[in-house]
Design an enzyme around this catalytic site. Structure first.
Site, PDB file in Angstrom:
ATOM      1  N   LEU A  56     -32.110   0.213   4.580  1.00  0.00           N
ATOM      2  CA  LEU A  56     -33.095   1.200   4.127  1.00  0.00           C
ATOM      3  C   LEU A  56     -33.225   2.348   5.121  1.00  0.00           C
ATOM      4  CD1 LEU A  56     -35.929  -0.915   2.487  1.00  0.00           C
ATOM      5  CD2 LEU A  56     -33.717  -0.190   1.592  1.00  0.00           C
ATOM      6  N   TYR A  57     -33.246   2.013   6.392  1.00  0.00           N
ATOM      7  CA  TYR A  57     -33.279   3.049   7.428  1.00  0.00           C
ATOM      8  C   TYR A  57     -32.075   3.973   7.289  1.00  0.00           C
ATOM      9  CZ  TYR A  57     -33.175   5.036  12.180  1.00  0.00           C
ATOM     10  OH  TYR A  57     -33.128   5.887  13.273  1.00  0.00           O
ATOM     11  N   GLU A  58     -30.901   3.381   7.100  1.00  0.00           N
ATOM     12  CA  GLU A  58     -29.684   4.184   7.000  1.00  0.00           C
ATOM     13  C   GLU A  58     -29.674   5.032   5.731  1.00  0.00           C
ATOM     14  OE1 GLU A  58     -26.799   1.262   9.629  1.00  0.00           O
ATOM     15  OE2 GLU A  58     -26.674   1.202   7.444  1.00  0.00           O
TER      16      GLU A  58
END
Length: 255
Positions: free
Chosen positions: A159-161
């Site tokens: 999700l961060y990426e």
């Protein structure tokens, strides 16, 4: 080493999110040392207040507001309060993020929304808040913080990426939208930066050795390495640079 000074940053109002620690703290310190009027937000009240007090004691201008950037009305109100104190922002640094590791199998719709809120959504709405004032003032600079994590396929961060990859699209689109107002929008993309959080949670001696092996320059990246590029992108020296992505990663092999 001796580093550059940027006369155009003197007295320039700057807004930085996530400025109480890590890369954000390094940017607050760097801009304040240039004579800018720095306003910064963070959820870490004690650290933020201590940093602002320290810099004020040095005769620099730094104002802290405790704020959760995922609360968009509160964040935009904080930006308005900083404008009353320092003048309309001429520089916005969208730094706040959270790289907590997670398993894709466990992600719920609510978790997706929370992670997009802390890693992407606030950046757009901060731009929305500062752009009118920048346009009236004759222009400005927006610096969006990305990450090489999605480029090198770091595991455990889907999700961060996803959010950090989207920062590139945000940068390109808003560079086009805001260019007629002489507002330039660029991404600063760090590699494996040795913040205290990273050292405490993720980077062992073995991991650091592996990172250095992947980098063309086998030395540890610091928050200050990122802050120095941010100064250039905020200063008039970069007046005709927009819509670009600048990697500060020591030449990561797969970047």
């Amino acid at each position: 080493m001796t580093f550059a000074s940027y006369p155009s940053l003197a007295d320039r109002p700057v807004v930085i999110s996530g400025g109480a620690s890590g890369i954000g703290e390094a940017m607050v310190r760097a801009f304040a040392a240039q004579g800018a009027r720095v306003g910064f937000v963070d959820i870490a009240a004690e650290a933020g207040e201590a940093l602002a007090a320290e810099l004020t004691g040095l005769g620099q201008t730094a104002r802290f507001i405790r704020c959760d950037v995922t609360d968009i009305p509160a964040y935009q109100a904080a930006i308005g309060d900083l404008a009353l104190a320092h003048g309309d922002a001429r520089v916005l640094v969208n730094n706040a993020a959270h790289d907590q590791r997670h398993r894709w199998e466990d992600v719920t719709p609510d978790e997706w929304d929370r992670r997009m809120a802390v890693n992407l959504k606030h950046a757009f709405f901060a731009i929305q808040a500062v752009a009118p004032g920048m346009a009236v003032a004759g222009g400005g600079a927006v610096i969006n913080y990305g990450s090489i994590s999605w480029m090198v396929m770091t595991p455990g961060l889907p999700l961060y990426e996803t959010a950090k990859a989207a920062i590139h699209g945000l940068t390109r689109s808003m560079a086009r939208e805001l260019g007629p107002s002489s507002i330039r929008v660029n991404s600063l993309v760090p590699g494996a930066v040795m913040t205290q959080r990273q050292l405490d949670l993720w980077i062992s001696a073995e991991a650091l050795a592996d990172i250095k092996q992947n980098q063309a320059i086998p030395e540890a990246l610091t928050p200050e390495d990122c802050a120095r590029l941010a100064l250039f992108l905020a200063a008039d020296d970069s007046a005709m640079i927009t819509g670009q992505h600048f990697l500060v990663d020591a030449g990561w092999a797969n970047g």
